[in-house]
Structures are given as structure tokens and as C-alpha cells.
Write a protein that holds these residues in place. Structure first.
Motif, PDB file in Angstrom:
ATOM      1  N   GLY A 158       0.826  -1.198   0.000  1.00 10.54           N
ATOM      2  CA  GLY A 158       0.000   0.000   0.000  1.00 10.54           C
ATOM      3  C   GLY A 158       0.856   1.241   0.000  1.00 10.54           C
ATOM      4  O   GLY A 158       2.026   1.233   0.416  1.00 10.54           O
ATOM      5  N   LEU A 159       0.304   2.332  -0.478  1.00 15.51           N
ATOM      6  CA  LEU A 159       1.025   3.600  -0.574  1.00 15.51           C
ATOM      7  C   LEU A 159       0.890   4.378   0.726  1.00 15.51           C
ATOM      8  O   LEU A 159      -0.205   4.529   1.271  1.00 15.51           O
ATOM      9  N   GLU A 160       2.001   4.870   1.231  1.00 17.42           N
ATOM     10  CA  GLU A 160       2.034   5.716   2.417  1.00 17.42           C
ATOM     11  C   GLU A 160       2.398   7.128   1.971  1.00 17.42           C
ATOM     12  O   GLU A 160       3.576   7.470   1.804  1.00 17.42           O
ATOM     13  N   GLU A 161       1.356   7.942   1.745  1.00 18.84           N
ATOM     14  CA  GLU A 161       1.582   9.271   1.175  1.00 18.84           C
ATOM     15  C   GLU A 161       2.340  10.190   2.121  1.00 18.84           C
ATOM     16  O   GLU A 161       3.092  11.068   1.690  1.00 18.84           O
ATOM     17  N   ALA A 162       2.150  10.021   3.423  1.00 22.00           N
ATOM     18  CA  ALA A 162       2.795  10.909   4.395  1.00 22.00           C
ATOM     19  C   ALA A 162       4.311  10.828   4.307  1.00 22.00           C
ATOM     20  O   ALA A 162       5.014  11.833   4.466  1.00 22.00           O
ATOM     21  N   THR A 163       4.832   9.622   4.033  1.00 22.99           N
ATOM     22  CA  THR A 163       6.294   9.435   3.959  1.00 22.99           C
ATOM     23  C   THR A 163       6.777   9.246   2.531  1.00 22.99           C
ATOM     24  O   THR A 163       7.969   8.999   2.322  1.00 22.99           O
ATOM     25  N   ASP A 164       5.864   9.342   1.550  1.00 23.70           N
ATOM     26  CA  ASP A 164       6.229   9.182   0.140  1.00 23.70           C
ATOM     27  C   ASP A 164       6.925   7.842  -0.082  1.00 23.70           C
ATOM     28  O   ASP A 164       7.999   7.766  -0.680  1.00 23.70           O
ATOM     29  N   SER A 165       6.308   6.781   0.465  1.00 22.71           N
ATOM     30  CA  SER A 165       6.902   5.455   0.349  1.00 22.71           C
ATOM     31  C   SER A 165       5.803   4.406   0.189  1.00 22.71           C
ATOM     32  O   SER A 165       4.616   4.688   0.364  1.00 22.71           O
ATOM     33  N   VAL A 166       6.221   3.198  -0.164  1.00 20.95           N
ATOM     34  CA  VAL A 166       5.308   2.064  -0.313  1.00 20.95           C
ATOM     35  C   VAL A 166       5.589   1.073   0.810  1.00 20.95           C
ATOM     36  O   VAL A 166       6.744   0.717   1.072  1.00 20.95           O
ATOM     37  N   ASN A 167       4.512   0.640   1.492  1.00 16.06           N
ATOM     38  CA  ASN A 167       4.634  -0.361   2.545  1.00 16.06           C
ATOM     39  C   ASN A 167       4.338  -1.744   1.968  1.00 16.06           C
ATOM     40  O   ASN A 167       3.307  -1.940   1.323  1.00 16.06           O
ATOM     41  N   ILE A 168       5.227  -2.691   2.205  1.00 16.28           N
ATOM     42  CA  ILE A 168       5.004  -4.077   1.799  1.00 16.28           C
ATOM     43  C   ILE A 168       4.999  -4.923   3.064  1.00 16.28           C
ATOM     44  O   ILE A 168       5.994  -4.952   3.795  1.00 16.28           O
ATOM     45  N   SER A 169       3.864  -5.587   3.328  1.00 15.01           N
ATOM     46  CA  SER A 169       3.706  -6.343   4.571  1.00 15.01           C
ATOM     47  C   SER A 169       3.550  -7.825   4.294  1.00 15.01           C
ATOM     48  O   SER A 169       2.951  -8.226   3.291  1.00 15.01           O
ATOM     49  N   VAL A 170       4.092  -8.609   5.222  1.00  9.73           N
ATOM     50  CA  VAL A 170       3.914 -10.060   5.201  1.00  9.73           C
ATOM     51  C   VAL A 170       3.301 -10.438   6.543  1.00  9.73           C
ATOM     52  O   VAL A 170       3.949 -10.330   7.591  1.00  9.73           O
ATOM     53  N   LYS A 171       2.043 -10.867   6.490  1.00  8.21           N
ATOM     54  CA  LYS A 171       1.295 -11.202   7.698  1.00  8.21           C
ATOM     55  C   LYS A 171       1.060 -12.697   7.750  1.00  8.21           C
ATOM     56  O   LYS A 171       0.657 -13.306   6.765  1.00  8.21           O
ATOM     57  N   ASP A 172       1.316 -13.304   8.931  1.00  5.37           N
ATOM     58  CA  ASP A 172       1.115 -14.742   9.057  1.00  5.37           C
ATOM     59  C   ASP A 172       0.299 -15.062  10.299  1.00  5.37           C
ATOM     60  O   ASP A 172       0.140 -14.218  11.194  1.00  5.37           O
ATOM     61  N   SER A 173      -0.199 -16.280  10.364  1.00  4.92           N
ATOM     62  CA  SER A 173      -0.970 -16.752  11.522  1.00  4.92           C
ATOM     63  C   SER A 173      -0.151 -17.746  12.321  1.00  4.92           C
ATOM     64  O   SER A 173      -0.691 -18.679  12.916  1.00  4.92           O
ATOM     65  N   GLY A 174       1.178 -17.537  12.326  1.00  2.00           N
ATOM     66  CA  GLY A 174       2.089 -18.499  12.950  1.00  2.00           C
ATOM     67  C   GLY A 174       2.167 -18.386  14.460  1.00  2.00           C
ATOM     68  O   GLY A 174       1.256 -17.880  15.127  1.00  2.00           O
ATOM     69  N   ILE A 175       3.305 -18.839  15.019  1.00  2.00           N
ATOM     70  CA  ILE A 175       3.463 -18.960  16.470  1.00  2.00           C
ATOM     71  C   ILE A 175       3.629 -17.615  17.157  1.00  2.00           C
ATOM     72  O   ILE A 175       3.457 -17.500  18.365  1.00  2.00           O
ATOM     73  N   GLY A 176       3.967 -16.565  16.401  1.00  2.00           N
ATOM     74  CA  GLY A 176       4.104 -15.233  16.981  1.00  2.00           C
ATOM     75  C   GLY A 176       5.379 -15.061  17.796  1.00  2.00           C
ATOM     76  O   GLY A 176       6.181 -15.994  17.968  1.00  2.00           O
ATOM     77  N   ILE A 177       5.556 -13.852  18.325  1.00  2.00           N
ATOM     78  CA  ILE A 177       6.780 -13.493  19.055  1.00  2.00           C
ATOM     79  C   ILE A 177       6.377 -12.743  20.326  1.00  2.00           C
ATOM     80  O   ILE A 177       5.486 -11.886  20.300  1.00  2.00           O
ATOM     81  N   ASP A 178       7.031 -13.040  21.443  1.00  2.00           N
ATOM     82  CA  ASP A 178       6.800 -12.289  22.677  1.00  2.00           C
ATOM     83  C   ASP A 178       7.228 -10.834  22.499  1.00  2.00           C
ATOM     84  O   ASP A 178       8.218 -10.547  21.807  1.00  2.00           O
ATOM     85  N   GLU A 179       6.504  -9.943  23.142  1.00  2.00           N
ATOM     86  CA  GLU A 179       6.811  -8.513  23.005  1.00  2.00           C
ATOM     87  C   GLU A 179       8.217  -8.186  23.463  1.00  2.00           C
ATOM     88  O   GLU A 179       8.870  -7.290  22.922  1.00  2.00           O
ATOM     89  N   ARG A 180       8.710  -8.903  24.471  1.00  2.00           N
ATOM     90  CA  ARG A 180      10.058  -8.596  24.988  1.00  2.00           C
ATOM     91  C   ARG A 180      11.156  -8.951  23.991  1.00  2.00           C
ATOM     92  O   ARG A 180      12.302  -8.503  24.131  1.00  2.00           O
ATOM     93  N   ASP A 181      10.822  -9.771  22.988  1.00  2.00           N
ATOM     94  CA  ASP A 181      11.823 -10.193  22.009  1.00  2.00           C
ATOM     95  C   ASP A 181      11.786  -9.368  20.722  1.00  2.00           C
ATOM     96  O   ASP A 181      12.659  -9.543  19.861  1.00  2.00           O
ATOM     97  N   LEU A 182      10.793  -8.491  20.595  1.00  2.00           N
ATOM     98  CA  LEU A 182      10.615  -7.789  19.321  1.00  2.00           C
ATOM     99  C   LEU A 182      11.814  -6.916  18.968  1.00  2.00           C
ATOM    100  O   LEU A 182      12.164  -6.769  17.792  1.00  2.00           O
ATOM    101  N   GLU A 183      12.454  -6.293  19.977  1.00  4.03           N
ATOM    102  CA  GLU A 183      13.584  -5.402  19.703  1.00  4.03           C
ATOM    103  C   GLU A 183      14.860  -6.175  19.381  1.00  4.03           C
ATOM    104  O   GLU A 183      15.827  -5.585  18.912  1.00  4.03           O
ATOM    105  N   LYS A 184      14.881  -7.485  19.640  1.00  2.39           N
ATOM    106  CA  LYS A 184      16.112  -8.261  19.488  1.00  2.39           C
ATOM    107  C   LYS A 184      16.156  -9.091  18.209  1.00  2.39           C
ATOM    108  O   LYS A 184      17.238  -9.553  17.827  1.00  2.39           O
TER     109      LYS A 184
END
Length: 533
Positions: free
Chosen positions: A442-468
Motif C-alpha cells: 500500500g502507498l504511504e503518502e505521508a512518507t512518500d513510500s510504499v509499505n510491503i507487509s507479510v502477515k502470518d498466523s504463525g506462532i508469533g513473538i513475545d513482546e520482549r523479544d521484538l527489539e532483538k
């Protein structure tokens, strides 16, 4: 008592210490001689003002010395500093009571008198001399006292109770001044000699040190001056005579030299701390340089090793494919299965080696980025078509929501495809059969860029691990990750490739609720570039 000099310039030799101290003492003895030579009685209208100024100077210095000793104790936990803190805190309170009890001042609790002021005087001098002796004999003994704030509060309250008690019970206390004779009593003189003895005892203990510092000179001089001050008070026969005035002057100088000694030690401690910090900074800088050199050698080793491994591996894959070609001869089903396994494993290993090689090239600044304009929809279509069989084999649904319109981005198409491939492979790896993976742009007009996302229904990640998870070789839940394989560089490589193309990558996830990885690429509209990073 005080710490020996921290640098050579701060240490006095034994030869220079005693002569300097002797000359200083002779000077103040000369002043005492002049006071006796030119004995006068100060005007009663003038003396109270002069006396009040000197007393409050002493009170201020005592308060500052108490605070400085307190902070010194907090950092060094030397018992002598706690004793000095308590001593000067009590002295400041009692000396204040002495100052406001003098004739000419408003009544303090009870009517003021010379006897009342003299009683407070001898009490705080006994406290001061006893505290100094105790502190000096403690040396540099370290003792961390529990509930030290409660101790300070209790001592202050006890001092206030003492001040009030002296004022209320003064008539039954031994008199320090005889108003009829107009002079101090014998017990007052005896107590002055006790104070003199304590101060000289402390000075003698200090002189026993083999090596003395500059602050020791000031402290020793302060002790001798305190003793001379008490000597002057044994001489006076009138509360307003020159001996009384000189005693107060010497007392102010004594306080000033004590404060100077404490200040010098504090400065010395700061100097020592700064020196240690500078030394530690140099050690850290040296260690950092070594780590950088080791990191460089590691990158070179990985790059060279990957090159060396890729050559024979490519040959293995090539010859495996040749053997699988019907032109090479008939193979039975078992042989075909074996060759397929060799071929698949070889290709997987080659992908991982290429990942290490790409990562080491980026770290070495040798990655070339060829930017071009291309349609986002085409990029997604190519990668999805290439990876669709893998999703079908595992039974994971793959859906795409293409970017609306013919939106183009300016980036390295191969590297952008590599990022999308890594994210989709990651989603496939951690999504169970019958799960779903959605690729959306999708187009992000505010930043003049295109966002490409990959969404899955997998096992997920704990919030404490997201930065690592974008750190090199980091794998969430190492034990569980072994069930899925991987080297832990896929997300690191994706992040670096996105950043080389002028974008960024983010993730949102929760354990057991899937993940969404999104990266951005700048919208086209600029000239095609070829850049080296």
C-alpha cells in the motif's frame, strides 16, 4: 587522619611539614603576645555585633563541614567522616544557642546571661574536641552504618533537647561565669584545659604519620589554633576584653582550616575518581579497538570462507542436476529420491552461505546497490509465483493484496526481492499447516513510500523479544527454534538491505497470534542511481 596525597604535588615531606607548622603556630603565638601587651576592653556597644559576626561565620563553616563530611561518608563509608558529620552538626546547633544567648540578644528560651552563653560555649567545644579526637583515632576505618539517616536525625534531636535542657536547668548547673567577680569560674577554666588537652592529643596523633598530606597540615594547624583559642579564653578576666575577642578569632580560623582540610580531601577524591575514570576510558577504548579489529578479521574470515565453500557446493549442485538428467542414464526411484535430497539440501546450504556472504559484504561496506524504477505489483507477483509451490507443499494458504495502480518504487529490485523472499520464508517456517500468509502492499503518502507487509498466523513473538529479532544470529526461544532450523541472520540481512535502499522495517506480533513484518521502499520519481555502501 586524612588520606595521603593522591599525586606527588599534593604530598608534603616530613622536612617541610614541621617547619611550616611551627612558623604558623609562632605567628599566632605572636598575636597572643600582642593581645597581652596591648590589653584593652572592647566597648560593650561594639563587641556584641563583632561577636555575632564571628559566631555566625563559625556556624556556617560548621554546617558546611558537616554536609561535606556527610557526602564524603556516603561515597567512602569511612567512619571518621560520619563522626565529623555528627560532631559539626551538633556544634553548629549548640554554637547557635551560644551566639543568641549573649547579652544584647533577645532572650533565648530563658533570660540571657554571660553564664548561659559560657555554658553553651564550653559544651560545644567539648563536643568538638571529643569528635575530632575520635575521628582522628579512627583513621581510615571503613564501616557502613545501617539506618544512618535515622542516626543523624536522632543525634540532631538529642542536641536540641540538650540545648533546651541547659536553658531550663541553668540555675542548678555548675556556673561557668561569676557575675559578681566579673570573671570565669574555676570549673570553666578546668574544662577549657580539658578541651586543650583533647585538641593537642589529636594533633599529636596526626603528627605520628610517616607521610602527611597538604590537608593534614591544615588540620593540624586547626587543632593547634583551637588549643590557642582555649588558652586565650583561660586568660580573659572580662567578657569583653581582647583575650575573649582573640579566642573567637582563633576559633574562626580553626574552623576555616578544618573546612580547608575537608575541601582538599574532597578535591583529592574527585581527582582520584577522575584519574580512574580516565584510565578506564583508555582501557575501554583499547578494548574497543581490539574488538573492532577482531570484528574486521571475523568479517574477512566469513567472506573468504563463504567464497571457498560456495565454489565446491555449486559444483555438487551442478553435478547432482546432471545426474538427474535422463540423458545421464536411467535411475531407479530410490536413487532419484537420494539425488533430490542432495540437490535440495545443497541449494538450502547455498542460500545460507549466500546470506552470510551478503551480510559480511554489507559489514565491510562492499555491497553495491543498483537502484531502478519498477512496479511493486511485479515484484510481489514474481516472488509469490516462485514461492507458491513451497506453500502448497506445506498446506499453508498464500494470499496477496497487490498495491493499487501502477505504483513504482526506486530501489534495487534484486535486493528488494531478497527481502520479500526472506520474510515470506520466515512466515512459512513458523506457520503450521492450514495457516495463512498474506502479502500486502500500500502507498504511504505521508512518507512518500510504499509499505510491503507479510502477515502470518504463525506462532508469533513475545513482546520482549521484538527489539532483538533483528540482531545478528539472535533466535527467539533457542530451544523451540531448533525445531524450525535457521541461522538467525535472515531478519538481520533483510533489515540491512531495506536500509540500504532508503527504507525501514518494522514488526508487530504477539505470542500465538501471528506476526506482521512491514518494510518500506521510496516511491519512484528520482533519477536512477548506482550507489556503493
Amino acid at each position: 587522619m586524612f588520606t595521603a596525597g593522591l599525586v606527588k604535588e599534593r604530598v608534603l615531606t616530613d622536612k617541610s611539614f614541621l617547619p611550616k607548622l611551627a612558623l604558623s603556630v609562632l605567628f599566632f603565638l605572636f598575636l597572643t603576645f600582642l593581645a597581652g601587651r596591648f590589653y584593652v576592653v572592647v566597648n560593650k556597644d561594639v563587641y556584641p555585633g563583632v561577636h555575632m559576626v564571628m559566631e555566625f561565620v563559625g556556624i556556617i563553616v560548621a554546617v558546611c563541614s558537616s554536609l561535606m563530611s556527610w557526602y564524603d561518608y556516603k561515597y567512602k563509608h569511612e567512619l571518621r567522616m560520619l563522626i565529623l558529620c555528627l560532631t559539626f552538626g551538633g556544634v553548629a546547633l549548640i554554637e547557635f544557642a551560644h551566639a543568641v544567648s549573649y547579652l544584647g540578644m533577645p532572650a533565648f528560651i530563658t533570660p540571657n546571661s554571660v553564664n548561659k552563653a559560657s555554658t553553651y560555649w564550653i559544651i560545644f567545644n567539648l563536643l568538638l574536641s571529643s569528635g575530632l579526637v575520635a575521628a582522628i583515632f579512627c583513621g581510615s576505618k571503613v564501616k557502613k552504618v545501617g539506618q544512618v539517616t535515622l542516626l543523624l536525625t536522632s543525634f540532631s534531636l538529642a542536641t536540641l533537647v540538650l540545648i533546651v535542657a541547659v536553658a531550663l536547668f541553668l540555675p542548678i548547673l555548675p556556673p561557668m561565669y561569676n557575675p559578681v567577680a566579673g570573671s570565669q569560674t574555676q570549673i570553666k577554666v578546668i574544662l577549657e584545659y580539658v578541651v586543650i588537652f583533647l585538641l593537642l592529643l589529636a594533633a599529636a596523633k596526626l603528627l605520628q604519620k610517616k607521610q602527611v598530606a597538604k590537608q593534614d597540615y591544615y588540620l593540624c594547624l586547626a587543632l593547634v589554633l583551637g588549643a590557642l583559642s582555649e588558652v586565650a579564653f583561660t586568660f580573659y578576666s572580662n567578657a569583653y576584653d581582647v583575650y575573649n575577642l582573640l579566642g573567637h578569632v582563633f576559633k574562626v580560623f580553626s574552623y576555616a582550616f578544618i573546612f580547608k582540610a575537608l575541601s582538599d580531601e574532597a578535591v583529592g577524591m574527585l581527582y582520584e575518581t577522575n584519574s580512574k575514570l580516565a584510565e578506564q576510558r583508555e582501557l575501554l577504548a583499547h578494548a574497543n579497538r581490539q574488538l573492532q579489529e577482531q570484528d574486521r578479521l571475523k568479517d574477512e574470515f566469513l567472506a573468504n570462507t563463504n567464497h571457498e565453500l560456495r565454489t565446491p557446493l555449486s559444483a555438487i549442485i551442478a553435478f547432482t542436476e546432471l545426474l538427474m538428467d535422463p540423458a545421464a542414464g536411467e535411475l531407479n526411484d530410490l536413487q532419484k529420491d537420494y539425488l533430490n535430497e542432495i540437490n535440495d539440501s545443497g541449494k538450502e546450504l547455498l542460500v545460507r552461505i549466500n546470506g552470510f556472504l551478503d551480510l559480511s559484504k554489507i559489514a565491510a561496506g562492499k555491497t553495491v546497490v543498483y537502484k531502478e524504477e519498477f512496479l511493486v505489483a511485479e515484484l510481489i507477483e514474481d516472488i509469490v509465483r516462485r514461492m507458491a509451490p513451497l506453500f502448497q507443499n506445506k498446506g499453508v494458504v498464500l494470499e496477496t493484496i497487490p498495491c493499487p495502480g501502477g505504483i513504482k518504487v526506486l530501489a534495487d529490485k534484486d535486493k528488494a526481492g531478497q527481502v520479500l523472499t526472506n520474510l515470506m520464508s520466515n512466515a512459512l517456517k513458523f506457520t503450521a499447516p492450514n495457516g495463512i500468509v498474506i502479502v500486502e502492499a500500500g502507498l504511504e503518502e505521508a512518507t512518500d513510500s510504499v509499505n510491503i507487509s507479510v502477515k502470518d498466523s504463525g506462532i508469533g513473538i513475545d513482546e520482549r523479544d521484538l527489539e532483538k529479532i533483528f540482531n545478528p544470529f539472535y533466535q527467539v526461544d533457542g530451544a523451540a527454534s531448533r525445531n524450525f532450523g535457521g541461522t538467525g541472520i535472515g531478519l538481520t540481512l533483510a533489515k540491512k538491505l531495506v536500509e540500504l535502499n532508503g527504507g525501514n522495517i518494522t514488526v508487530s506480533s504477539r505470542r500465538s497470534q501471528g506476526s506482521v513484518f512491514t518494510f518500506t521502499l521510496p516511491v519512484a520519481g528520482r533519477e536512477i542511481l548506482g550507489e556503493v555502501f
